[in-house]
Design an enzyme around this catalytic site. Structure first.
Site, short mmCIF file in Angstrom:
data_model
loop_
_atom_site.label_atom_id
_atom_site.label_comp_id
_atom_site.label_asym_id
_atom_site.label_seq_id
_atom_site.Cartn_x
_atom_site.Cartn_y
_atom_site.Cartn_z
CG HIS A 62 -1.69 1.25 1.43
ND1 HIS A 62 -3.02 1.39 1.07
CD2 HIS A 62 -1.33 2.46 1.96
CE1 HIS A 62 -3.43 2.61 1.37
NE2 HIS A 62 -2.43 3.27 1.92
CD GLU A 63 1.97 3.48 3.58
OE1 GLU A 63 2.20 4.56 3.00
OE2 GLU A 63 0.95 3.31 4.27
CG HIS A 90 0.28 6.23 -0.55
ND1 HIS A 90 -0.80 6.96 -1.01
CD2 HIS A 90 -0.16 5.60 0.58
CE1 HIS A 90 -1.83 6.78 -0.21
NE2 HIS A 90 -1.48 5.96 0.76
CD GLU A 133 -4.69 6.47 2.61
OE1 GLU A 133 -4.49 5.24 2.70
OE2 GLU A 133 -3.77 7.29 2.66
#
Length: 281
Positions: free
Chosen positions: A130-131, A134, A198
């Site tokens: 997930h990071e 980003h 998100e």
């Protein structure tokens, strides 16, 4: 949310910064505020990673200090087609994570000690993916800049309330209203940007890891941990974290203006994506 809409929201936040400056010093104050906002964006572009790590009291680490974590990130970043980011660990018991930095070559992935102690390997992979998402979509710079502007608007509005224009034509009621409404407006804009980012990072991260259910299970744990274990961090920096790190500090207005989408909705989307991937296999 498309890039054009995000640009419009950022422009709205900058205009709000100028409006607060106008309240304090008229046209000259507005110009100075806009110039200051531009300078802040330049500074944040170059120094965002260090400033955010300081907010979270995080320390950069090497492979020798955490070989399993380093190798996991290295494997996932290769799947994402990214350079190896700098790794950092924040000394917080609350399980959480965030990414920051100005570009691919200066990105940082940070996890808390609580995260490493709580989640399984599959869940940790989901969080890291997930990071990395980003970073891949360059969200970490956007969220860092919006966090800084939101905090600056709040501080400037409060400054204007107590040290604003003393002209006879000045309106004390307007100053009070601006001091109250400007931070709320900044928070709403920040919320609109962060929530959609998100969702996007969840989807891209699930593709990187190949197991959406890992991130879904991790989000459940992180949400419960954030509610149970307080983390003392600036509200302006909170949107950078994977789940709201201030969830344990109470509800009310904080819940209403949360910069994170509901975890239940994020989990539902990930579970649906997992089902689609199984059907396509």
């Amino acid at each position: 949310m498309g890039n054009i809409k995000v640009f419009a929201l950022m422009a709205g936040m900058t205009a709000l910064f100028g409006a607060v400056g106008a309240m304090i010093g008229g046209q000259g104050g507005m110009i100075m505020a806009l110039v200051f906002a531009a300078l802040m964006n330049v500074v944040m572009y170059w120094a965002s990673a260090g400033m955010v790590l300081k907010m979270y009291r995080a320390q950069k680490i090497t492979r020798e200090q955490a070989p399993e974590l380093y190798d996991m990130v290295d494997r996932l970043r290769q799947r994402a087609g990214l350079p190896m980011p700098t790794l950092a660990i924040a000394p917080h018991a609350q399980p959480n994570a965030f990414a920051t930095g100005r570009d691919y070559d200066h990105a940082v992935v940070c996890v808390t000690e609580g995260l490493l102690d709580l989640v399984t390997r599959d869940e940790l992979e989901g969080v890291i993916a997930h990071e990395l998402a980003h970073i891949k979509t360059r969200d970490m710079l956007l969220q860092t800049v919006t966090a800084t502007l939101a905090g600056a608007i709040s501080n400037l509005a409060n400054f204007g309330l107590f040290f604003g224009s003393q002209d006879e034509d000045s309106n004390p009621a307007a100053a009070i209203g601006m001091a109250i409404l400007a931070p709320i407006a900044a928070m709403i804009i920040q919320m609109a940007i962060s929530r959609q980012r998100e969702f996007k990072a969840d989807a891209v991260g699930a593709q990187i890891s190949g197991r959406p259910i890992g991130l879904a299970n991790a989000l459940r744990r992180l949400e419960a941990g954030a509610r149970a274990v307080p983390m003392h961090v600036s509200p302006a920096a909170a949107p950078l974290a994977q789940v709201n790190p201030l969830a344990a500090h109470g509800g009310g207005m904080r819940k209403l203006f949360s910069t994170h989408p509901p975890t239940e909705e994020r989990v539902a989307r990930l579970e649906a994506l997992q089902s689609e991937m199984r059907m396509a296999a």
